[in-house]
Design a protein around this motif. Structure first.
Motif, PDB file in Angstrom:
ATOM      1  N   TRP A  46      -5.084  -5.936  -0.347  1.00 43.53           N
ATOM      2  CA  TRP A  46      -4.595  -4.593  -0.664  1.00 43.53           C
ATOM      3  C   TRP A  46      -4.650  -4.367  -2.172  1.00 43.53           C
ATOM      4  O   TRP A  46      -4.446  -5.304  -2.974  1.00 43.53           O
ATOM      5  N   ASN A  47      -4.873  -3.113  -2.512  1.00 47.42           N
ATOM      6  CA  ASN A  47      -4.981  -2.716  -3.915  1.00 47.42           C
ATOM      7  C   ASN A  47      -3.585  -2.442  -4.494  1.00 47.42           C
ATOM      8  O   ASN A  47      -3.243  -1.320  -4.840  1.00 47.42           O
ATOM      9  N   VAL A  48      -2.768  -3.516  -4.557  1.00 47.89           N
ATOM     10  CA  VAL A  48      -1.410  -3.395  -5.116  1.00 47.89           C
ATOM     11  C   VAL A  48      -1.200  -4.570  -6.079  1.00 47.89           C
ATOM     12  O   VAL A  48      -1.894  -5.581  -5.986  1.00 47.89           O
ATOM     13  N   ALA A  99       2.216   2.792  -3.555  1.00 44.35           N
ATOM     14  CA  ALA A  99       1.692   3.449  -2.350  1.00 44.35           C
ATOM     15  C   ALA A  99       0.295   4.027  -2.578  1.00 44.35           C
ATOM     16  O   ALA A  99      -0.562   3.951  -1.692  1.00 44.35           O
ATOM     17  N   ALA A 100       0.043   4.613  -3.763  1.00 49.49           N
ATOM     18  CA  ALA A 100      -1.259   5.250  -4.012  1.00 49.49           C
ATOM     19  C   ALA A 100      -2.383   4.225  -3.935  1.00 49.49           C
ATOM     20  O   ALA A 100      -3.435   4.481  -3.340  1.00 49.49           O
ATOM     21  N   GLY A 101      -2.161   3.039  -4.514  1.00 51.40           N
ATOM     22  CA  GLY A 101      -3.180   1.994  -4.470  1.00 51.40           C
ATOM     23  C   GLY A 101      -3.454   1.553  -3.042  1.00 51.40           C
ATOM     24  O   GLY A 101      -4.598   1.427  -2.617  1.00 51.40           O
ATOM     25  N   ALA A 102      -2.375   1.366  -2.293  1.00 54.80           N
ATOM     26  CA  ALA A 102      -2.524   0.926  -0.899  1.00 54.80           C
ATOM     27  C   ALA A 102      -3.203   2.002  -0.056  1.00 54.80           C
ATOM     28  O   ALA A 102      -3.899   1.696   0.907  1.00 54.80           O
ATOM     29  N   PHE A 103      -3.028   3.260  -0.471  1.00 54.92           N
ATOM     30  CA  PHE A 103      -3.650   4.356   0.284  1.00 54.92           C
ATOM     31  C   PHE A 103      -5.172   4.213   0.323  1.00 54.92           C
ATOM     32  O   PHE A 103      -5.801   4.510   1.349  1.00 54.92           O
TER      33      PHE A 103
END
Ligand code: MG
Length: 459
Positions: free
Chosen positions: A342-344, A268-272
């Motif tokens: 996305w950053n995941v 979740a933090a990356g996607a934030f």
């Protein structure tokens, strides 16, 4: 309840209605409905849920997706067709301040009724008749929604063109589907010659029927183009800018849905970071670094929490199921492409693309106009009440549900269904609405609820 009799006195009625709440909404009914208006009690407004959220209910057009623009365009085109004022020189078009609050978020009947009444003096009977026959032929020959076809046939009968339904040429066309742009004008003229003289639409109710059928035809013709992969050409025509789509998820909706479903977990933090960037880029919203850092940490915690306690989510739309199906399929398709950026982690992307392969994976409830009746759509509570029932939310948990809407009537419908935590998420075209029914007005949409309000979850 003290009364044993169903029929009660005016005084008793006033007393009982008073017991139902402290705040009420006055809902005018369409021209052909008894009574003239309904008065409905609203759930007490709350800004903090009574416990951790259990469900989120949200509108489609203008809240989850950008499709409200398409609806507005179709309504304006309807007025142009029945007035014969096809160019901006002949008629400047709908008025942003005066018209938009009346044509966004209500039922199609109410939107059309407003326009037919307001622009009554502009309506030209010859243009109305011809454009109606064109739309009726298109719907019967090419339309894909059976209910629409049935309604158009019923309307033709009521408007004095019953004989047209047993025309053998119409039967042949329904089979051959030869209602092409090249042929449709001549076919319309031929039917106009045969049945035009019987056509009668003089009352407001009859003209509203006509307007509704023309509106749906314009809208569904565009949806068919989009379905056929011709959306980009249409987008260039209407939006004028390359790279913009007619149907897109609202900024950050994909990440918000994935988070609430518990699909992001520790990612979740990356996607934030994408969520914050998306908001900054698309809505121009800029948050202070400190706010973002704190929000990032909270969203990271939410990701883990929702993985264990996923929210139930329902779409609640006054659009018909045929439209919602096409629109949400396209929205999922676009989110799948967004996921690539996305950053995941890679394996998470793979999982998310699979989850977003169908909207049925996302939504525990998918409530459309087909689930109720045209006369009971928003601002009435019915669609939201149905959603709460479908999601299996007990009444004593209605105060742990958040409802998101971009229109005045949508926000009233949420409160009327017993949901006190109502969030207005106005977009460009609905920002002039009255949002007194909402606890919050968040132009940044669901992402703003996440970043600034931690999605109303206890920290
Ligand atoms: Mg809406």
């Amino acid at each position: 309840m003290t009364s044993k009799n169903s029929i009660i006195t005016k005084e008793e009625a006033a007393r009982l209605i008073g017991n139902l709440g402290a705040e009420f909404a006055l809902l005018p009914n369409a021209d052909y409905i008894h009574p003239q208006y309904d008065i409905v009690p609203l759930a007490p407004k709350i800004t903090v849920p009574a416990g951790p959220l259990v469900a989120v209910v949200m509108d489609m057009d203008g809240t989850t997706t950008t499709t409200e623009e398409l609806c507005i365009h179709s309504l304006e085109s309807m007025v142009r067709k029945i007035s014969g004022r096809l160019t901006a020189g002949e008629w400047a078009g709908l008025d942003h301040a005066l018209d938009y609050p009346n044509i966004i978020g209500n039922s199609t009947t109410k939107h059309v009724e407003f326009l037919i009444t307001k622009y009554a003096t502009m309506i030209d009977p010859a243009h109305l008749r011809r454009s109606y026959l064109y739309s009726a032929l298109w719907t019967i020959i090419l339309g894909q929604d059976e209910q629409r076809v049935a309604e158009v046939k019923n309307n033709l009968a009521n408007l004095g063109c019953l004989d047209m339904l047993s025309d053998t040429q119409l039967d042949e066309l329904t089979v051959s589907k030869q209602f092409t742009p090249a042929a449709s004008d001549a076919i319309t003229d031929s039917f106009l010659g045969k049945y035009g003289s019987g056509f009668r639409a003089s009352s407001v109710t009859a003209m509203v029927r006509v307007g509704i059928d023309i509106y749906y035809q314009i809208y569904h013709a565009m949806l068919m183009e989009i379905q056929a992969g011709k959306g980009e050409a249409l987008a260039r025509q209407f939006l004028g800018s390359a790279g913009k789509r007619l149907i897109e998820p609202m900024p950050g909706i994909g990440i918000a849905l994935a988070l609430m479903k518990g699909w992001l977990g520790t990612a979740a933090a990356g996607a934030f970071d994408d969520l914050a960037a998306d908001l900054g880029q698309k809505t121009g919203t800029r948050y202070d670094e400190g706010v973002l850092r704190a929000a990032r940490n909270r969203v990271a915690d939410l990701g883990v929490y929702f993985e264990q306690h996923p929210l139930k989510i329902s779409v609640v739309t006054s659009s018909i199921r045929y439209e919602a199906n096409i629109i949400m399929s396209e929205v999922c398709h676009v989110i799948q492409q967004q996921i690539n950026h996305w950053n995941v982690p890679e394996e998470k992307k793979h999982f998310l693309r699979q989850q977003f392969s169908s909207y049925t994976n996302i939504y525990d409830g998918f409530v459309t106009a087909n689930d109720s009746s045209e006369i009971r759509l928003k601002p009435h509570r019915d669609l939201y009440s149905i959603a709460l029932h479908v999601l299996g939310i007990p009444k004593d948990h209605f105060n742990r549900v958040a409802g998101f809407e971009d229109s005045e009537s949508g926000t009233i419908a949420i409160r009327a269904a017993g949901i006190g935590l109502c969030i207005a998420v106005p977009f460009e075209k609905s920002k002039g609405h009255n949002f007194d029914a909402a606890s919050f007005i968040l132009p940044g949409g669901v992402p703003e609820a996440l970043i600034v309000h931690n999605l109303f979850m206890p920290v």
